[in-house]
Scaffold this motif. Structure first.
Motif, PDB file in Angstrom:
ATOM      1  N   PRO A 251       1.004  -1.608  -0.422  1.00 40.65           N
ATOM      2  CA  PRO A 251      -0.131   0.077  -0.548  1.00 40.65           C
ATOM      3  C   PRO A 251       0.783   1.096  -0.002  1.00 40.65           C
ATOM      4  N   GLU A 252       0.509   2.501  -0.306  1.00 43.01           N
ATOM      5  CA  GLU A 252       0.822   4.325  -0.519  1.00 43.01           C
ATOM      6  C   GLU A 252       0.811   4.347   0.460  1.00 43.01           C
ATOM      7  N   SER A 253       0.572   3.490   1.502  1.00 43.56           N
ATOM      8  CA  SER A 253       0.568   4.026   3.241  1.00 43.56           C
ATOM      9  C   SER A 253       1.665   4.121   3.639  1.00 43.56           C
ATOM     10  N   LEU A 254       2.455   2.711   3.796  1.00 44.06           N
ATOM     11  CA  LEU A 254       3.893   2.114   4.428  1.00 44.06           C
ATOM     12  C   LEU A 254       5.058   2.993   3.422  1.00 44.06           C
ATOM     13  N   GLN A 255       5.522   3.616   5.650  1.00 43.26           N
ATOM     14  CA  GLN A 255       6.208   4.090   5.656  1.00 43.26           C
ATOM     15  C   GLN A 255       7.480   2.807   6.104  1.00 43.26           C
ATOM     16  N   ALA A 256       7.654   1.801   6.903  1.00 42.96           N
ATOM     17  CA  ALA A 256       9.010   1.072   6.769  1.00 42.96           C
ATOM     18  C   ALA A 256       8.241  -0.801   6.528  1.00 42.96           C
ATOM     19  N   LEU A 257       9.779  -1.142   5.992  1.00 40.53           N
ATOM     20  CA  LEU A 257       9.098  -2.563   5.739  1.00 40.53           C
ATOM     21  C   LEU A 257      10.652  -3.479   6.122  1.00 40.53           C
ATOM     22  N   HIS A 258      10.221  -4.046   7.175  1.00 41.99           N
ATOM     23  CA  HIS A 258      11.649  -5.170   7.485  1.00 41.99           C
ATOM     24  C   HIS A 258      11.567  -6.437   6.828  1.00 41.99           C
ATOM     25  N   LEU A 259      12.624  -6.823   6.221  1.00 39.53           N
ATOM     26  CA  LEU A 259      12.080  -8.576   5.123  1.00 39.53           C
ATOM     27  C   LEU A 259      13.832  -9.266   5.861  1.00 39.53           C
ATOM     28  N   GLN A 260      14.069  -8.099   6.893  1.00 38.24           N
ATOM     29  CA  GLN A 260      15.365  -8.806   6.697  1.00 38.24           C
ATOM     30  C   GLN A 260      15.547 -10.694   7.403  1.00 38.24           C
ATOM     31  N   ASN A 261      16.207 -11.230   7.220  1.00 38.40           N
ATOM     32  CA  ASN A 261      17.193 -12.767   7.631  1.00 38.40           C
ATOM     33  C   ASN A 261      15.989 -13.555   7.043  1.00 38.40           C
ATOM     34  N   ASN A 262      15.760 -13.253   5.371  1.00 42.26           N
ATOM     35  CA  ASN A 262      14.805 -14.080   5.069  1.00 42.26           C
ATOM     36  C   ASN A 262      15.483 -14.865   3.989  1.00 42.26           C
ATOM     37  N   ASN A 263      14.851 -15.289   2.781  1.00 35.12           N
ATOM     38  CA  ASN A 263      15.493 -16.435   1.910  1.00 35.12           C
ATOM     39  C   ASN A 263      14.987 -15.103   0.656  1.00 35.12           C
ATOM     40  N   ILE A 264      14.959 -14.058   0.331  1.00 36.00           N
ATOM     41  CA  ILE A 264      14.781 -13.558  -0.458  1.00 36.00           C
ATOM     42  C   ILE A 264      15.642 -13.764  -1.530  1.00 36.00           C
ATOM     43  N   GLN A 265      15.790 -13.732  -3.021  1.00 35.96           N
ATOM     44  CA  GLN A 265      16.783 -13.940  -3.891  1.00 35.96           C
ATOM     45  C   GLN A 265      16.665 -12.838  -5.229  1.00 35.96           C
ATOM     46  N   GLU A 266      15.403 -12.823  -5.509  1.00 31.53           N
ATOM     47  CA  GLU A 266      15.324 -11.718  -6.464  1.00 31.53           C
ATOM     48  C   GLU A 266      14.401 -10.454  -5.953  1.00 31.53           C
ATOM     49  N   ILE A 288      13.592   0.931   4.549  1.00 34.01           N
ATOM     50  CA  ILE A 288      13.521  -1.237   3.565  1.00 34.01           C
ATOM     51  C   ILE A 288      14.696  -1.864   4.360  1.00 34.01           C
ATOM     52  N   ARG A 289      14.509  -2.382   4.799  1.00 35.82           N
ATOM     53  CA  ARG A 289      15.575  -3.998   5.251  1.00 35.82           C
ATOM     54  C   ARG A 289      15.154  -4.936   4.711  1.00 35.82           C
ATOM     55  N   LEU A 290      16.811  -5.200   4.057  1.00 35.75           N
ATOM     56  CA  LEU A 290      16.527  -6.063   3.457  1.00 35.75           C
ATOM     57  C   LEU A 290      17.639  -6.710   3.713  1.00 35.75           C
ATOM     58  N   ASP A 291      18.553  -6.023   4.574  1.00 37.63           N
ATOM     59  CA  ASP A 291      19.821  -7.547   5.182  1.00 37.63           C
ATOM     60  C   ASP A 291      20.048  -8.780   4.943  1.00 37.63           C
ATOM     61  N   GLY A 292      20.164  -9.931   5.410  1.00 40.34           N
ATOM     62  CA  GLY A 292      20.000 -11.064   5.575  1.00 40.34           C
ATOM     63  C   GLY A 292      19.989 -11.604   5.017  1.00 40.34           C
ATOM     64  N   ASN A 293      19.707 -11.727   3.926  1.00 41.15           N
ATOM     65  CA  ASN A 293      18.939 -12.528   2.155  1.00 41.15           C
ATOM     66  C   ASN A 293      19.570 -12.011   1.511  1.00 41.15           C
ATOM     67  N   PRO A 294      19.822 -13.364   0.403  1.00 42.24           N
ATOM     68  CA  PRO A 294      20.918 -13.913  -0.592  1.00 42.24           C
ATOM     69  C   PRO A 294      20.120 -13.243  -1.601  1.00 42.24           C
ATOM     70  N   ILE A 295      20.229 -11.248  -1.401  1.00 46.79           N
ATOM     71  CA  ILE A 295      19.624 -10.712  -2.795  1.00 46.79           C
ATOM     72  C   ILE A 295      20.597 -10.069  -3.169  1.00 46.79           C
ATOM     73  N   ASN A 296      21.339  -9.320  -4.431  1.00 45.60           N
ATOM     74  CA  ASN A 296      21.905  -8.388  -4.712  1.00 45.60           C
ATOM     75  C   ASN A 296      21.931  -7.422  -4.902  1.00 45.60           C
ATOM     76  N   LEU A 297      21.421  -6.451  -4.279  1.00 43.65           N
ATOM     77  CA  LEU A 297      20.482  -4.760  -4.466  1.00 43.65           C
ATOM     78  C   LEU A 297      20.801  -4.345  -5.836  1.00 43.65           C
ATOM     79  N   SER A 298      22.754  -3.976  -5.826  1.00 45.36           N
ATOM     80  CA  SER A 298      23.108  -3.627  -6.990  1.00 45.36           C
ATOM     81  C   SER A 298      22.654  -3.989  -8.411  1.00 45.36           C
ATOM     82  N   LYS A 299      22.127  -5.088  -8.043  1.00 50.77           N
ATOM     83  CA  LYS A 299      20.980  -5.587 -10.191  1.00 50.77           C
ATOM     84  C   LYS A 299      20.120  -5.526 -10.173  1.00 50.77           C
TER      85      LYS A 299
END
Length: 316
Positions: A251-266, A288-299
């Motif tokens: 949703p557009e109202s979202l201010q904080a999204l924490h997804l660290q330590n999952n298995n997100i790859q892309e 936005i927190r995506l640390d701890g996931n096997p994803i390369n944000l630079s791609k």
């Protein structure tokens, strides 16, 4: 001759006594003074062996018993007792009515006796509960952390139209009925962190805060478009699960999204932004927190062009 003199002196003394004026009898108005001295309570006794400054005497000690009784029998002014306030608890009932301590639990104890009810808040933390206790109808905030609850049933929160926050942190919850939260018209905050949840139920659109971190949510743990209609949602925390994707749309109202330590790859370029609209800016989503996931944000550099800040995560 001596005898004659004695007779003359005796006659003279008798005449002198008879000529003395006779005093009138003194009559006191008070009837209490007719009581003999011996009947007075605590009569004054003089002890020659004691000094005068050691004599124990008090004013009123020698008053007749009748007088003392008249003083003691006078009615004392009793202060009116303050009206005892009738305890009003969370459901607004009184001590004389039913439900003073909340509805009965399965163990036969009222909820507000087993737990703690303050105003419209119910605290049931660390009570070894294995089920949601029946809550008073006016409950606004409910805390039942560090218990042994394994399941949330359909009617556990039924008819709680004022309920705004549910916090069930650190239980053993593995199953939640699909309609357990959907019928709560004012629910704003839902905290289910540190449980064993594998599937999220349908969520009410009034939610502004969701924390389901430290659970067992996987690929099928969150249905498609689960957060699409949550137009008031500001904070979404799904850390320490087994997600392999970012649940979209957000949703557009979202201010904080924490997804660290999952298995997100892309991540797709339109995960947060709009590929066909380069003027689109998403100002609210700053955390936005995506640390701890096997994803390369630079791609996927174009996926963050509309954001005020870059996500936190692996750039290598």
């Amino acid at each position: 001759m001596q005898t004659f003199v004695n007779i003359f002196l005796g006659f003279f003394i008798f005449e002198s006594v008879g000529a003395a004026p006779i005093s009138d009898t003194v009559i006191y108005d008070s009837e209490f003074y007719d009581i003999p001295f011996g009947e007075l309570p605590h009569p004054f006794v003089y002890d020659e062996n004691e000094q005068s400054d050691q004599l124990e005497t008090e004013i009123g000690t020698a008053l007749p018993a009748i007088i003392q009784e008249s003083y003691s029998s006078a009615p004392l002014m009793e202060e009116p007792d303050e009206e005892a306030s009738t305890p009003k608890l969370i459901d607004g009932s009184s001590a004389q009515g039913s439900g003073v301590l909340g509805p009965q639990t399965q163990d036969g104890l009222p909820t507000c006796l087993l737990c703690t009810c303050l105003g419209t808040t119910v605290y049931c933390d660390d009570h070894e509960l294995d089920a949601i206790p029946p809550l008073p109808k006016k409950t606004t905030y409910f805390y039942s952390r560090y218990n042994r609850i394994r399941k949330i049933n359909r009617n556990d929160f039924a008819n709680l139209n004022n309920l705004k926050r549910i916090d069930l942190t650190a239980n053993f919850i593995s199953e939640i009925h699909e309609d357990a939260f959907r019928r709560l018209p004012q629910l704003e905050e839902l905290v289910l962190r540190d449980n064993r949840i594998r599937q999220l139920p349908e969520l009410p659109p009034t939610l502004t805060f969701i924390d389901v971190s430290k659970n067992r949510l996987g690929r099928k743990g969150i249905r498609n478009e689960a957060f699409k209609d949550l137009h008031e949602l500001q904070h979404l925390y799904i850390t320490d699960n087994n997600l392999d994707h970012i649940p979209l749309p957000l949703p557009e109202s979202l201010q904080a999204l924490h997804l660290q330590n999952n298995n997100i790859q892309e991540m797709h370029e339109d995960t947060f932004c709009k590929m066909k609209d380069f003027t689109y800016v998403r100002r609210a989503l700053e955390d936005i927190r995506l640390d701890g996931n096997p994803i390369n944000l630079s791609k996927t550099p174009y996926a963050y062009m509309c954001l005020p800040r870059l996500p936190v995560g692996n750039l290598i």
